[in-house]
Scaffold this motif. Structure first.
Motif, PDB file in Angstrom:
ATOM      1  N   LEU A  28       0.839  -1.380  -0.121  1.00  0.00           N
ATOM      2  CA  LEU A  28      -0.028  -0.173   0.095  1.00  0.00           C
ATOM      3  C   LEU A  28       0.905   1.251  -0.146  1.00  0.00           C
ATOM      4  CD1 LEU A  28      -3.446   0.697   0.097  1.00  0.00           C
ATOM      5  CD2 LEU A  28      -2.648   0.865   2.200  1.00  0.00           C
ATOM      6  N   THR A  29       1.564   1.661   0.900  1.00  0.00           N
ATOM      7  CA  THR A  29       2.254   2.372   1.068  1.00  0.00           C
ATOM      8  C   THR A  29       3.764   2.854  -0.644  1.00  0.00           C
ATOM      9  OG1 THR A  29       3.415   2.335   3.186  1.00  0.00           O
ATOM     10  CG2 THR A  29       5.121   3.967   1.636  1.00  0.00           C
ATOM     11  N   PHE A  30       3.546   1.740  -0.834  1.00  0.00           N
ATOM     12  CA  PHE A  30       4.489   1.783  -2.560  1.00  0.00           C
ATOM     13  C   PHE A  30       3.666   2.157  -3.615  1.00  0.00           C
ATOM     14  CE2 PHE A  30       5.143  -0.205  -6.595  1.00  0.00           C
ATOM     15  CZ  PHE A  30       6.374   0.145  -6.868  1.00  0.00           C
ATOM     16  N   LEU A  31       2.665   1.762  -3.176  1.00  0.00           N
ATOM     17  CA  LEU A  31       1.837   1.829  -4.596  1.00  0.00           C
ATOM     18  C   LEU A  31       1.188   3.636  -4.320  1.00  0.00           C
ATOM     19  CD1 LEU A  31      -0.651  -1.109  -5.422  1.00  0.00           C
ATOM     20  CD2 LEU A  31       1.244  -0.192  -6.538  1.00  0.00           C
ATOM     21  N   ALA A  32       1.025   3.964  -2.831  1.00  0.00           N
ATOM     22  CA  ALA A  32       0.344   5.153  -2.335  1.00  0.00           C
ATOM     23  C   ALA A  32       1.746   5.869  -3.243  1.00  0.00           C
ATOM     24  CB  ALA A  32       0.530   5.160  -1.342  1.00  0.00           C
ATOM     25  N   THR A  33       2.730   5.971  -2.648  1.00  0.00           N
ATOM     26  CA  THR A  33       4.169   6.657  -2.921  1.00  0.00           C
ATOM     27  C   THR A  33       3.950   6.590  -4.408  1.00  0.00           C
ATOM     28  OG1 THR A  33       4.890   5.980  -1.275  1.00  0.00           O
ATOM     29  CG2 THR A  33       6.216   6.965  -2.633  1.00  0.00           C
ATOM     30  N   ASN A  34       3.643   5.721  -5.313  1.00  0.00           N
ATOM     31  CA  ASN A  34       3.663   5.829  -6.420  1.00  0.00           C
ATOM     32  C   ASN A  34       2.524   6.353  -7.102  1.00  0.00           C
ATOM     33  OD1 ASN A  34       6.147   5.016  -6.966  1.00  0.00           O
ATOM     34  ND2 ASN A  34       6.540   3.679  -5.591  1.00  0.00           N
TER      35      ASN A  34
END
Length: 107
Positions: A28-34
């Protein structure tokens, strides 16, 4: 860590742990950051080091809760306003660790 038997018997069947460091949190953090891009499961695996076989399961559980969305082979952060806020918070957090605010280190 053991849980009480009443929680075992009466608790929800499919709890998703979003604590920092868990696979769902990392994805979720990876997708939110990107949040301006969508990724294949392989790309998510390569970017997060989550085992290839686990990425699909994590994404499915996140999708069941409306936290991510996908079209064909590609996955992205969900559309919910709360997720947009989460994405902005993650981006701000990332930027604050890479900006020049604190200047050069003397070390």
């Amino acid at each position: 860590m053991p849980i009480r038997i009443d929680r075992f018997e009466n608790g929800p069947n499919d709890v998703l742990d979003l604590k920092a460091g868990t696979q769902p949190h990392i994805v979720l953090t990876f997708l939110a950051t990107n949040n301006e891009q969508a990724f294949t499961q392989t790309e998510i695996h390569e970017a997060t080091d989550i085992p290839r076989g686990s990425v699909g399961v994590v994404l499915s559980r996140l999708e069941d809760r409306g936290l991510v969305r996908h079209h064909g082979r590609y996955w992205a952060i969900g559309d919910d306003e709360r997720l947009a806020s989460y994405a902005a918070q993650q981006a701000a957090s990332s930027a604050s660790t890479t900006d020049d605010y604190y200047g050069e280190s003397d070390e």
